[in-house]
Design a protein around this motif. Sequence first.
Motif, PDB file in Angstrom:
ATOM      1  N   HIS A   6     -11.280  -4.316  -1.617  1.00  0.00           N
ATOM      2  CA  HIS A   6     -11.611  -3.514  -0.589  1.00  0.00           C
ATOM      3  C   HIS A   6     -11.623  -4.156   0.651  1.00  0.00           C
ATOM      4  O   HIS A   6     -12.698  -4.651   0.794  1.00  0.00           O
ATOM      5  CB  HIS A   6     -12.699  -2.545  -1.013  1.00  0.00           C
ATOM      6  CG  HIS A   6     -13.041  -1.666   0.038  1.00  0.00           C
ATOM      7  ND1 HIS A   6     -14.194  -0.707   0.138  1.00  0.00           N
ATOM      8  CD2 HIS A   6     -12.418  -1.207   1.360  1.00  0.00           C
ATOM      9  CE1 HIS A   6     -14.351   0.065   1.083  1.00  0.00           C
ATOM     10  NE2 HIS A   6     -13.253  -0.242   1.765  1.00  0.00           N
ATOM     11  N   ALA A  48     -13.741   5.144  -0.944  1.00  0.00           N
ATOM     12  CA  ALA A  48     -13.353   3.883  -1.615  1.00  0.00           C
ATOM     13  C   ALA A  48     -14.434   3.820  -2.783  1.00  0.00           C
ATOM     14  O   ALA A  48     -14.049   3.405  -3.874  1.00  0.00           O
ATOM     15  CB  ALA A  48     -12.992   2.636  -0.819  1.00  0.00           C
ATOM     16  N   MET A  53       0.870  -1.115  -0.053  1.00  0.00           N
ATOM     17  CA  MET A  53      -0.056   0.002   0.003  1.00  0.00           C
ATOM     18  C   MET A  53       0.800   1.127   0.023  1.00  0.00           C
ATOM     19  O   MET A  53       1.748   1.223   0.578  1.00  0.00           O
ATOM     20  CB  MET A  53      -0.790   0.195   1.347  1.00  0.00           C
ATOM     21  CG  MET A  53      -1.647  -1.216   1.317  1.00  0.00           C
ATOM     22  SD  MET A  53      -2.682  -1.783  -0.089  1.00  0.00           S
ATOM     23  CE  MET A  53      -4.068  -0.610   0.204  1.00  0.00           C
ATOM     24  N   LEU A  59     -11.271  -4.870  -8.106  1.00  0.00           N
ATOM     25  CA  LEU A  59     -10.519  -4.245  -7.014  1.00  0.00           C
ATOM     26  C   LEU A  59     -10.884  -4.793  -5.579  1.00  0.00           C
ATOM     27  O   LEU A  59     -12.429  -4.938  -5.386  1.00  0.00           O
ATOM     28  CB  LEU A  59     -10.720  -2.663  -7.092  1.00  0.00           C
ATOM     29  CG  LEU A  59     -10.154  -2.097  -8.194  1.00  0.00           C
ATOM     30  CD1 LEU A  59     -10.888  -0.450  -8.204  1.00  0.00           C
ATOM     31  CD2 LEU A  59      -8.677  -2.162  -8.247  1.00  0.00           C
ATOM     32  N   VAL A  61      -3.856   2.063  -7.768  1.00  0.00           N
ATOM     33  CA  VAL A  61      -5.144   2.873  -7.769  1.00  0.00           C
ATOM     34  C   VAL A  61      -4.756   4.135  -7.800  1.00  0.00           C
ATOM     35  O   VAL A  61      -5.562   4.923  -8.629  1.00  0.00           O
ATOM     36  CB  VAL A  61      -6.127   2.447  -6.447  1.00  0.00           C
ATOM     37  CG1 VAL A  61      -7.169   3.572  -6.256  1.00  0.00           C
ATOM     38  CG2 VAL A  61      -6.421   1.224  -6.328  1.00  0.00           C
ATOM     39  N   CYS A  96      -8.632   6.093   4.054  1.00  0.00           N
ATOM     40  CA  CYS A  96      -8.748   5.297   3.078  1.00  0.00           C
ATOM     41  C   CYS A  96      -7.433   4.977   2.408  1.00  0.00           C
ATOM     42  O   CYS A  96      -6.758   5.922   1.746  1.00  0.00           O
ATOM     43  CB  CYS A  96      -9.820   5.865   2.290  1.00  0.00           C
ATOM     44  SG  CYS A  96     -10.015   4.885   0.761  1.00  0.00           S
ATOM     45  N   ASP A 118      -6.420  -3.721  -2.502  1.00  0.00           N
ATOM     46  CA  ASP A 118      -6.171  -2.230  -3.413  1.00  0.00           C
ATOM     47  C   ASP A 118      -6.654  -1.221  -2.503  1.00  0.00           C
ATOM     48  O   ASP A 118      -6.266   0.000  -2.635  1.00  0.00           O
ATOM     49  CB  ASP A 118      -7.210  -2.349  -4.670  1.00  0.00           C
ATOM     50  CG  ASP A 118      -6.911  -3.481  -5.578  1.00  0.00           C
ATOM     51  OD1 ASP A 118      -5.750  -3.493  -6.309  1.00  0.00           O
ATOM     52  OD2 ASP A 118      -7.417  -4.527  -5.860  1.00  0.00           O
ATOM     53  N   PHE A 119      -7.741  -1.394  -1.697  1.00  0.00           N
ATOM     54  CA  PHE A 119      -8.137  -0.400  -0.626  1.00  0.00           C
ATOM     55  C   PHE A 119      -8.068  -0.846   0.666  1.00  0.00           C
ATOM     56  O   PHE A 119      -8.535  -2.106   0.942  1.00  0.00           O
ATOM     57  CB  PHE A 119      -9.560  -0.083  -0.997  1.00  0.00           C
ATOM     58  CG  PHE A 119      -9.833   0.710  -2.303  1.00  0.00           C
ATOM     59  CD1 PHE A 119      -9.383   2.138  -2.762  1.00  0.00           C
ATOM     60  CD2 PHE A 119     -10.234  -0.118  -3.406  1.00  0.00           C
ATOM     61  CE1 PHE A 119      -9.889   2.538  -3.874  1.00  0.00           C
ATOM     62  CE2 PHE A 119     -10.575   0.398  -4.673  1.00  0.00           C
ATOM     63  CZ  PHE A 119     -10.232   1.786  -5.071  1.00  0.00           C
ATOM     64  N   THR A 179      -4.753   3.366  -0.259  1.00  0.00           N
ATOM     65  CA  THR A 179      -4.901   2.765  -1.667  1.00  0.00           C
ATOM     66  C   THR A 179      -3.397   2.302  -2.151  1.00  0.00           C
ATOM     67  O   THR A 179      -2.486   2.644  -1.391  1.00  0.00           O
ATOM     68  CB  THR A 179      -5.387   3.623  -2.547  1.00  0.00           C
ATOM     69  OG1 THR A 179      -4.299   4.667  -3.114  1.00  0.00           O
ATOM     70  CG2 THR A 179      -6.600   4.211  -2.060  1.00  0.00           C
ATOM     71  N   SER A 180      -3.588   1.362  -3.048  1.00  0.00           N
ATOM     72  CA  SER A 180      -2.155   0.964  -3.688  1.00  0.00           C
ATOM     73  C   SER A 180      -1.561   2.167  -4.770  1.00  0.00           C
ATOM     74  O   SER A 180      -2.595   2.965  -4.820  1.00  0.00           O
ATOM     75  CB  SER A 180      -2.278  -0.404  -4.406  1.00  0.00           C
ATOM     76  OG  SER A 180      -3.236  -0.134  -5.389  1.00  0.00           O
ATOM     77  N   THR A 239      -9.756   0.355   4.501  1.00  0.00           N
ATOM     78  CA  THR A 239     -10.385   1.642   5.178  1.00  0.00           C
ATOM     79  C   THR A 239      -9.981   1.462   6.587  1.00  0.00           C
ATOM     80  O   THR A 239     -10.249   0.107   7.108  1.00  0.00           O
ATOM     81  CB  THR A 239     -11.666   1.815   4.805  1.00  0.00           C
ATOM     82  OG1 THR A 239     -12.259   0.654   4.856  1.00  0.00           O
ATOM     83  CG2 THR A 239     -11.744   2.277   3.452  1.00  0.00           C
TER      84      THR A 239
END
Length: 462
Positions: free
Chosen positions: A258, A128, A112, A256, A308, A302, A284-285, A304-305, A287
């Motif tokens: 999450h 997200a 991430m 994706l 993203v 949030c 990918d996400f 992300t990678s 939270t």
Amino acid sequence: MDGTLTQNDLSHVVEADKRHVWHHLTQHKPFETTDPRIIVEGKGLRVWDQHGREHIDAVSGAVWTVNVGYGRKSIVDAISEQLMKLNYFAGAAGSVPGALFAEKLISKMPGMSRVYYTNSGSEANEKAFKMVRQIAHKRYGGKKNKILYRERDYHGSTIGAMSAGGQVERNMQYGPFAPGFVSVPHCLEYRAQWDLSGEAYGQRAADAIEEVILREGPDTVGALCLEPVTAGGGVIVPPPGYWERVQEICRKYDILLHIDEVVCGVGRTGTHWFGYQHYGIEPDFVTMAKGVASGYAAIACCVTSERVFDMFKDDDSDPMNYFRDISTFGGCTAGPAAALENMRIIEDENLLENTTKMGDYMLEKLAALGDKHAVVGEARGKGLFLGLELVSDRTTKEPVSEKHIGAVVGACAADGVIIGATNRSNPGLNNVLCFAPPLIATADDIDQIVDAVDRSLTKVFS
């Protein structure tokens, strides 16, 4: 707190509360003849109410938040020092604690790379969802916009987050919801949907997600949103084999992934900083909220990678090609300042290790209650995040009533221990006691919590 406060000391506070405060998740009719509970002070994992009564808090602020316990002066000092320098500036610019906490957080999350600050878990999940929808428009002509969510999972209380809500009763009377959110089956083996067990069950539960994807059309599904361990839906730890297959499915269909760590994140499940890290998956996400600053300041993220993140800056000639979003209080500096100190405490006091050790101990103690109480169906959980499912018949697994669950929670409170429970979540399945004591819990604390549950089960079901 010395326990000498009396109701008269806080009579004006109680009256003001009764007249003007709208409590969360609470039916207020009883307050016409009784007083609400006012929590006055906390220290360690104990809190005191307006009557000076001491309680062990076995749910970290009632909703799995105060991970490092109450009365942490070093966090308060970090917040105070930061607020005198700069209390706020909108997130369109950076801040010192914002940059430093993002760096620290990302160091604990291999794979991430970017942190988007918000002020609540609901809002972090909304961000997200918005990113997924914008990616659908940018890359797939708007078609790959559906977001899958799992039965019994919970992702927040806004209309958008509730659209991804897998708890039927929580959603009742609040629709219509946003379109494009589609449920997939839960993975609780105790209430098996397939005649399998162990890894075979985990893989079959994940295969059920693929079946939904194929039904909806892989070219319409943009993301899959899951809790690593389902929280308010019953403290559900996925069976072995589940997460590996989920990752495989997401990659197969370019979906994706999450992971909602609002409850599990920042040490709650022990061993690792985040629940998903137990399973070797690459989201990918991610939270998070609650335990990020242990409730000392409002903060959610949030994360992300870079994959993203890059999707929102690949064409700077396009005036629409960035994430056109803001979170007003994502610009507060108290949150990341508190979160930095919160993380230092967890590291310096070896709380990940303590959470693992005490979690194993507590799970064993809860499971042992089944030897004495026929209503104990299953004890489950990970780290200091545990559930005890109660049933009226172990063979049929018929759930006890929500009324009985409430009675157990009430009996524990009367015994000086605050525990949680699933309530108004899933019709007929609000039968799980929930436990999430602060990560500082000792074996003696665990003993007192479980002993109170033991006595309460005897009182309610004898």
